[in-house]
Design a protein around this motif. Structure first.
Motif, short mmCIF file in Angstrom:
data_model
loop_
_atom_site.label_atom_id
_atom_site.label_comp_id
_atom_site.label_asym_id
_atom_site.label_seq_id
_atom_site.Cartn_x
_atom_site.Cartn_y
_atom_site.Cartn_z
N VAL A 1 41.63 42.56 36.45
CA VAL A 1 41.09 42.57 37.81
C VAL A 1 40.56 41.19 38.18
O VAL A 1 40.80 40.69 39.29
N VAL A 2 39.84 40.53 37.26
CA VAL A 2 39.29 39.19 37.54
C VAL A 2 40.42 38.19 37.78
O VAL A 2 40.40 37.42 38.75
N LEU B 1 43.54 38.81 38.62
CA LEU B 1 44.31 39.15 39.82
C LEU B 1 43.55 38.75 41.09
O LEU B 1 44.16 38.29 42.07
N THR B 2 42.24 38.93 41.07
CA THR B 2 41.44 38.52 42.23
C THR B 2 41.54 37.02 42.46
O THR B 2 41.67 36.56 43.61
N ILE B 3 41.50 36.25 41.38
CA ILE B 3 41.61 34.79 41.51
C ILE B 3 43.00 34.39 41.98
O ILE B 3 43.17 33.53 42.86
N ARG C 1 45.23 36.18 43.68
CA ARG C 1 45.55 36.64 45.03
C ARG C 1 44.67 35.98 46.09
O ARG C 1 44.95 36.09 47.28
N ALA C 2 43.61 35.30 45.67
CA ALA C 2 42.76 34.62 46.64
C ALA C 2 43.51 33.48 47.32
O ALA C 2 43.21 33.13 48.46
N PRO D 1 46.38 35.86 50.07
CA PRO D 1 45.96 37.26 50.19
C PRO D 1 47.04 38.19 50.72
O PRO D 1 47.13 39.35 50.34
N LEU E 1 44.84 49.51 40.00
CA LEU E 1 44.71 48.33 40.85
C LEU E 1 44.96 48.68 42.31
O LEU E 1 44.26 48.21 43.21
N LEU F 1 43.69 46.22 45.07
CA LEU F 1 44.19 44.94 44.56
C LEU F 1 45.68 44.97 44.26
O LEU F 1 46.23 43.97 43.80
#
Length: 336
Positions: A181-182, A184-186, A188-189, A192, A273, A278
Protein backbone atom coordinates in the motif's frame (compact mmCIF):
# COMPACT_ATOMS: atom_id res chain seq x y z
CA UNK A 1 21.37 -75.31 -27.04
CA UNK A 2 19.95 -72.04 -28.30
CA UNK A 3 20.44 -68.90 -26.26
CA UNK A 4 17.89 -66.23 -26.90
CA UNK A 5 18.93 -62.67 -26.50
CA UNK A 6 17.00 -60.70 -23.90
CA UNK A 7 14.28 -58.51 -25.29
CA UNK A 8 15.45 -54.92 -25.62
CA UNK A 9 14.04 -52.66 -22.94
CA UNK A 10 12.10 -49.74 -24.25
CA UNK A 11 13.54 -46.47 -23.07
CA UNK A 12 10.96 -44.40 -21.22
CA UNK A 13 10.48 -40.80 -22.16
CA UNK A 14 10.98 -37.97 -19.70
CA UNK A 15 7.25 -37.33 -19.67
CA UNK A 16 6.59 -40.98 -18.84
CA UNK A 17 9.15 -40.90 -16.03
CA UNK A 18 7.60 -37.71 -14.68
CA UNK A 19 4.00 -38.91 -14.92
CA UNK A 20 4.70 -42.28 -13.27
CA UNK A 21 7.08 -40.88 -10.65
CA UNK A 22 6.28 -41.11 -6.93
CA UNK A 23 5.43 -37.39 -6.65
CA UNK A 24 2.87 -37.47 -9.45
CA UNK A 25 1.38 -40.73 -8.21
CA UNK A 26 0.80 -39.21 -4.82
CA UNK A 27 -0.57 -36.00 -6.33
CA UNK A 28 -3.04 -37.94 -8.50
CA UNK A 29 -4.26 -39.85 -5.44
CA UNK A 30 -4.94 -36.62 -3.55
CA UNK A 31 -8.58 -35.90 -4.37
CA UNK A 32 -8.55 -32.42 -2.85
CA UNK A 33 -5.53 -31.44 -4.96
CA UNK A 34 -7.13 -32.82 -8.11
CA UNK A 35 -10.36 -30.97 -7.29
CA UNK A 36 -8.42 -27.74 -6.83
CA UNK A 37 -6.65 -28.27 -10.17
CA UNK A 38 -9.94 -28.92 -11.96
CA UNK A 39 -11.52 -25.77 -10.52
CA UNK A 40 -8.43 -23.79 -11.50
CA UNK A 41 -8.64 -25.09 -15.07
CA UNK A 42 -12.34 -24.17 -15.18
CA UNK A 43 -11.47 -20.62 -14.13
CA UNK A 44 -8.82 -20.63 -16.85
CA UNK A 45 -11.43 -21.60 -19.46
CA UNK A 46 -13.74 -18.86 -18.19
CA UNK A 47 -10.91 -16.33 -18.55
CA UNK A 48 -9.97 -17.55 -22.01
CA UNK A 49 -13.50 -17.57 -23.39
CA UNK A 50 -14.77 -14.52 -21.50
CA UNK A 51 -15.89 -12.83 -24.75
CA UNK A 52 -18.10 -15.82 -25.53
CA UNK A 53 -19.58 -16.09 -22.03
CA UNK A 54 -20.17 -12.37 -21.42
CA UNK A 55 -20.69 -10.85 -24.85
CA UNK A 56 -19.00 -7.49 -25.42
CA UNK A 57 -20.88 -4.34 -26.19
CA UNK A 58 -20.52 -0.59 -26.54
CA UNK A 59 -16.97 0.65 -27.14
CA UNK A 60 -15.67 -2.92 -27.13
CA UNK A 61 -17.75 -3.72 -30.24
CA UNK A 62 -16.44 -0.58 -31.90
CA UNK A 63 -12.81 -1.43 -31.13
CA UNK A 64 -13.33 -4.99 -32.34
CA UNK A 65 -14.76 -3.51 -35.56
CA UNK A 66 -17.96 -5.53 -35.43
CA UNK A 67 -21.61 -4.48 -35.44
CA UNK A 68 -23.17 -7.36 -33.49
CA UNK A 69 -21.84 -9.15 -30.40
CA UNK A 70 -22.81 -12.47 -31.98
CA UNK A 71 -19.94 -12.06 -34.46
CA UNK A 72 -17.47 -13.09 -31.76
CA UNK A 73 -18.86 -16.63 -31.98
CA UNK A 74 -17.54 -17.05 -35.51
CA UNK A 75 -14.04 -18.64 -35.28
CA UNK A 76 -13.48 -17.92 -38.98
CA UNK A 77 -13.69 -14.20 -38.38
CA UNK A 78 -10.95 -11.98 -37.06
CA UNK A 79 -13.13 -10.61 -34.26
CA UNK A 80 -13.24 -14.02 -32.56
CA UNK A 81 -9.49 -14.38 -32.33
CA UNK A 82 -8.89 -10.79 -31.35
CA UNK A 83 -11.54 -10.93 -28.63
CA UNK A 84 -10.17 -14.19 -27.23
CA UNK A 85 -6.43 -13.60 -27.59
CA UNK A 86 -5.93 -9.83 -27.35
CA UNK A 87 -9.14 -7.94 -26.56
CA UNK A 88 -8.92 -4.13 -26.52
CA UNK A 89 -8.87 -2.30 -23.19
CA UNK A 90 -12.46 -1.12 -23.69
CA UNK A 91 -13.67 -4.72 -23.31
CA UNK A 92 -12.56 -4.65 -19.66
CA UNK A 93 -14.99 -1.82 -18.90
CA UNK A 94 -17.92 -3.39 -17.06
CA UNK A 95 -21.17 -3.13 -18.96
CA UNK A 96 -23.28 -0.42 -17.34
CA UNK A 97 -27.02 -0.97 -17.65
CA UNK A 98 -28.13 2.11 -15.73
CA UNK A 99 -26.83 5.04 -13.72
CA UNK A 100 -28.92 4.22 -10.67
CA UNK A 101 -26.91 3.55 -7.53
CA UNK A 102 -29.59 1.18 -6.21
CA UNK A 103 -28.79 -2.46 -7.06
CA UNK A 104 -31.24 -4.47 -9.11
CA UNK A 105 -31.84 -8.19 -8.46
CA UNK A 106 -30.80 -11.00 -10.83
CA UNK A 107 -32.91 -11.14 -13.96
CA UNK A 108 -32.87 -11.85 -17.66
CA UNK A 109 -30.87 -8.74 -18.55
CA UNK A 110 -28.35 -9.17 -15.73
CA UNK A 111 -27.96 -12.78 -14.59
CA UNK A 112 -26.33 -11.81 -11.28
CA UNK A 113 -28.04 -8.43 -10.95
CA UNK A 114 -26.46 -4.99 -11.04
CA UNK A 115 -24.37 -3.05 -8.55
CA UNK A 116 -24.13 0.73 -8.93
CA UNK A 117 -25.63 0.17 -12.38
CA UNK A 118 -22.88 -2.24 -13.49
CA UNK A 119 -23.60 -5.76 -14.70
CA UNK A 120 -22.16 -8.05 -11.99
CA UNK A 121 -22.01 -11.07 -14.31
CA UNK A 122 -19.99 -9.19 -16.94
CA UNK A 123 -17.62 -7.84 -14.29
CA UNK A 124 -17.01 -11.28 -12.77
CA UNK A 125 -16.39 -13.05 -16.08
CA UNK A 126 -14.02 -10.44 -17.49
CA UNK A 127 -12.58 -9.92 -14.03
CA UNK A 128 -11.38 -13.53 -14.17
CA UNK A 129 -9.05 -12.46 -16.98
CA UNK A 130 -7.75 -9.59 -14.87
CA UNK A 131 -7.19 -11.91 -11.93
CA UNK A 132 -5.21 -14.45 -13.96
CA UNK A 133 -3.17 -11.72 -15.66
CA UNK A 134 -2.21 -9.99 -12.41
CA UNK A 135 -1.57 -13.22 -10.49
CA UNK A 136 0.68 -14.89 -13.04
CA UNK A 137 2.63 -11.74 -13.95
CA UNK A 138 3.30 -10.82 -10.32
CA UNK A 139 4.22 -14.37 -9.28
CA UNK A 140 6.45 -14.89 -12.33
CA UNK A 141 8.44 -11.69 -11.74
CA UNK A 142 8.76 -12.09 -7.97
CA UNK A 143 9.70 -15.76 -8.38
CA UNK A 144 12.42 -14.94 -10.91
CA UNK A 145 13.88 -12.17 -8.73
CA UNK A 146 13.66 -14.27 -5.59
CA UNK A 147 15.32 -17.31 -7.18
CA UNK A 148 18.22 -15.26 -8.56
CA UNK A 149 18.89 -13.31 -5.35
CA UNK A 150 18.33 -16.34 -3.11
CA UNK A 151 20.67 -18.49 -5.21
CA UNK A 152 23.44 -15.85 -5.13
CA UNK A 153 22.99 -15.38 -1.38
CA UNK A 154 23.07 -19.08 -0.55
CA UNK A 155 25.85 -20.05 -2.96
CA UNK A 156 28.39 -17.36 -2.18
CA UNK A 157 27.64 -16.85 1.53
CA UNK A 158 29.91 -14.56 3.52
CA UNK A 159 29.34 -10.81 3.33
CA UNK A 160 27.15 -11.18 0.23
CA UNK A 161 24.76 -13.45 2.09
CA UNK A 162 24.84 -11.25 5.18
CA UNK A 163 24.07 -8.07 3.21
CA UNK A 164 21.15 -9.65 1.33
CA UNK A 165 19.67 -11.23 4.44
CA UNK A 166 19.80 -7.98 6.42
CA UNK A 167 17.99 -6.21 3.59
CA UNK A 168 15.36 -8.98 3.60
CA UNK A 169 14.96 -8.51 7.37
CA UNK A 170 14.17 -4.85 6.71
CA UNK A 171 11.47 -5.83 4.20
CA UNK A 172 10.02 -8.37 6.62
CA UNK A 173 9.77 -5.71 9.32
CA UNK A 174 6.65 -4.41 7.54
CA UNK A 175 3.62 -6.59 6.73
CA UNK A 176 3.57 -7.27 2.96
CA UNK A 177 0.17 -5.65 2.37
CA UNK A 178 1.15 -2.50 4.31
CA UNK A 179 4.40 -2.24 2.35
CA UNK A 180 2.49 -2.74 -0.91
CA UNK A 181 0.00 0.00 0.00
CA UNK A 182 2.83 2.43 0.87
CA UNK A 183 4.72 1.72 -2.35
CA UNK A 184 1.58 1.90 -4.47
CA UNK A 185 0.59 5.22 -2.91
CA UNK A 186 4.01 6.66 -3.74
CA UNK A 187 4.00 5.28 -7.28
CA UNK A 188 0.48 6.46 -8.08
CA UNK A 189 1.09 9.93 -6.65
CA UNK A 190 3.05 10.77 -9.82
CA UNK A 191 0.17 9.84 -12.13
CA UNK A 192 -3.09 9.63 -10.14
CA UNK A 193 -5.32 9.07 -13.17
CA UNK A 194 -3.08 6.73 -15.13
CA UNK A 195 -3.28 2.99 -15.66
CA UNK A 196 -2.57 1.37 -12.27
CA UNK A 197 -1.50 -2.00 -13.69
CA UNK A 198 2.21 -1.16 -13.80
CA UNK A 199 2.39 0.42 -10.32
CA UNK A 200 0.41 -2.47 -8.78
CA UNK A 201 2.72 -5.07 -10.32
CA UNK A 202 5.84 -3.12 -9.28
CA UNK A 203 4.60 -2.66 -5.71
CA UNK A 204 3.77 -6.35 -5.32
CA UNK A 205 7.11 -7.42 -6.81
CA UNK A 206 9.15 -5.17 -4.51
CA UNK A 207 7.25 -6.43 -1.47
CA UNK A 208 7.04 -10.10 -2.48
CA UNK A 209 10.42 -11.33 -3.77
CA UNK A 210 12.00 -11.61 -0.32
CA UNK A 211 9.97 -14.64 0.78
CA UNK A 212 11.06 -16.58 -2.32
CA UNK A 213 14.68 -15.53 -1.86
CA UNK A 214 14.78 -16.80 1.72
CA UNK A 215 13.32 -20.20 0.78
CA UNK A 216 15.69 -20.60 -2.18
CA UNK A 217 18.67 -19.59 -0.03
CA UNK A 218 17.92 -22.36 2.47
CA UNK A 219 17.66 -24.98 -0.27
CA UNK A 220 20.83 -23.74 -1.99
CA UNK A 221 22.79 -23.93 1.27
CA UNK A 222 21.87 -27.61 1.42
CA UNK A 223 22.33 -28.35 -2.30
CA UNK A 224 25.74 -26.72 -2.76
CA UNK A 225 27.30 -29.21 -0.33
CA UNK A 226 26.25 -32.27 -2.33
CA UNK A 227 28.77 -34.45 -4.13
CA UNK A 228 27.66 -33.82 -7.71
CA UNK A 229 28.21 -30.07 -7.21
CA UNK A 230 31.75 -30.74 -5.95
CA UNK A 231 32.33 -33.03 -8.92
CA UNK A 232 31.19 -30.38 -11.39
CA UNK A 233 33.36 -27.79 -9.65
CA UNK A 234 36.39 -30.07 -9.83
CA UNK A 235 35.85 -30.42 -13.59
CA UNK A 236 36.21 -26.67 -13.97
CA UNK A 237 32.58 -25.56 -14.08
CA UNK A 238 32.20 -21.86 -13.41
CA UNK A 239 30.05 -20.47 -10.62
CA UNK A 240 27.15 -19.33 -12.79
CA UNK A 241 27.07 -22.68 -14.60
CA UNK A 242 27.01 -24.47 -11.26
CA UNK A 243 24.24 -22.21 -9.99
CA UNK A 244 22.04 -22.35 -13.09
CA UNK A 245 22.57 -25.98 -14.12
CA UNK A 246 23.19 -27.88 -10.90
CA UNK A 247 22.19 -25.91 -7.80
CA UNK A 248 19.03 -23.99 -8.74
CA UNK A 249 17.16 -26.80 -10.60
CA UNK A 250 17.52 -29.00 -7.53
CA UNK A 251 16.41 -26.27 -5.12
CA UNK A 252 13.07 -25.26 -6.64
CA UNK A 253 10.60 -27.75 -5.17
CA UNK A 254 9.75 -25.70 -2.08
CA UNK A 255 9.62 -22.34 -3.81
CA UNK A 256 7.42 -23.61 -6.65
CA UNK A 257 4.90 -24.85 -4.11
CA UNK A 258 4.98 -21.44 -2.44
CA UNK A 259 4.42 -19.79 -5.83
CA UNK A 260 1.31 -21.91 -6.49
CA UNK A 261 -0.09 -20.92 -3.10
CA UNK A 262 0.62 -17.25 -3.84
CA UNK A 263 -1.37 -17.50 -7.06
CA UNK A 264 -4.40 -17.95 -4.83
CA UNK A 265 -3.60 -15.18 -2.34
CA UNK A 266 -2.65 -12.37 -4.73
CA UNK A 267 -6.26 -11.89 -5.96
CA UNK A 268 -7.25 -11.26 -2.33
CA UNK A 269 -4.58 -8.58 -2.01
CA UNK A 270 -5.48 -6.96 -5.35
CA UNK A 271 -9.14 -6.95 -4.32
CA UNK A 272 -8.15 -5.33 -1.01
CA UNK A 273 -6.37 -2.55 -2.91
CA UNK A 274 -9.48 -1.88 -5.00
CA UNK A 275 -11.59 -1.93 -1.84
CA UNK A 276 -9.27 0.73 -0.35
CA UNK A 277 -9.48 2.85 -3.49
CA UNK A 278 -5.89 2.18 -4.62
CA UNK A 279 -6.65 -0.34 -7.34
CA UNK A 280 -8.21 -0.07 -10.76
CA UNK A 281 -10.47 2.80 -11.76
CA UNK A 282 -14.18 2.56 -11.14
CA UNK A 283 -15.94 0.34 -13.67
CA UNK A 284 -12.92 -1.80 -14.56
CA UNK A 285 -13.60 -5.54 -14.67
CA UNK A 286 -11.88 -6.60 -11.47
CA UNK A 287 -13.39 -8.54 -8.57
CA UNK A 288 -12.30 -6.06 -5.91
CA UNK A 289 -14.23 -3.32 -7.73
CA UNK A 290 -17.46 -5.28 -7.37
CA UNK A 291 -16.81 -5.84 -3.67
CA UNK A 292 -16.22 -2.10 -3.26
CA UNK A 293 -19.51 -1.34 -5.04
CA UNK A 294 -21.30 -3.60 -2.53
CA UNK A 295 -20.03 -1.76 0.53
CA UNK A 296 -23.03 0.63 0.86
CA UNK A 297 -25.53 -2.19 0.28
CA UNK A 298 -24.66 -4.81 2.90
CA UNK A 299 -28.28 -5.67 3.60
CA UNK A 300 -30.23 -8.94 3.27
CA UNK A 301 -32.34 -7.48 0.46
CA UNK A 302 -29.21 -6.88 -1.64
CA UNK A 303 -27.37 -10.09 -0.85
CA UNK A 304 -26.36 -10.65 -4.48
CA UNK A 305 -24.10 -7.58 -4.69
CA UNK A 306 -21.61 -9.19 -2.29
CA UNK A 307 -22.31 -12.92 -2.45
CA UNK A 308 -21.41 -13.46 -6.12
CA UNK A 309 -18.10 -11.52 -6.09
CA UNK A 310 -17.15 -13.08 -2.75
CA UNK A 311 -17.88 -16.58 -4.08
CA UNK A 312 -15.62 -16.04 -7.10
CA UNK A 313 -12.76 -14.76 -4.92
CA UNK A 314 -13.10 -17.47 -2.28
CA UNK A 315 -13.44 -20.38 -4.73
CA UNK A 316 -10.51 -19.13 -6.84
CA UNK A 317 -8.24 -18.81 -3.81
CA UNK A 318 -9.43 -22.11 -2.33
CA UNK A 319 -8.72 -23.96 -5.60
CA UNK A 320 -5.10 -22.78 -5.74
CA UNK A 321 -4.62 -23.50 -2.04
CA UNK A 322 -5.95 -27.05 -2.38
CA UNK A 323 -3.70 -27.72 -5.36
CA UNK A 324 -0.72 -26.03 -3.69
CA UNK A 325 -1.12 -28.06 -0.49
CA UNK A 326 -1.33 -31.27 -2.49
CA UNK A 327 1.72 -30.30 -4.54
CA UNK A 328 3.68 -29.55 -1.38
CA UNK A 329 2.85 -32.94 0.11
CA UNK A 330 3.71 -34.70 -3.16
CA UNK A 331 7.11 -33.01 -3.47
CA UNK A 332 8.05 -33.60 0.16
CA UNK A 333 10.14 -36.80 0.29
CA UNK A 334 9.43 -37.22 4.00
CA UNK A 335 5.70 -37.61 3.37
CA UNK A 336 5.95 -40.31 0.69
Amino acid sequence: MTITAPAPTRERSRWNLFWTGPAMRKLRRNRLAVTGLIITLLFGLVALFAPLIAKPGGNCLRDLNIASPNEVYNPLGGAFWRAVVAPPASCYAIERLSFSSTPTPPGQEAVFGTSNGYNIFYGLIWGTRTTFKMSFIIVAITLLIGVIIGAVSGYYGGWVDNLIQRFIDVLFALPPLILTVVLLTILRAKSPGGDPTGPIILAFCVAGWASYARVVRGDVLRTRQLEYVDAARSLGARDWRLILKHVVPNSLASVLTLAVLDLGTIPLSVAALSFLGLGFESGYAEWGQLVEFARPWLKPDYWYVLVFPALFIVIFSLAFNLFGDGLRDALDPKSR
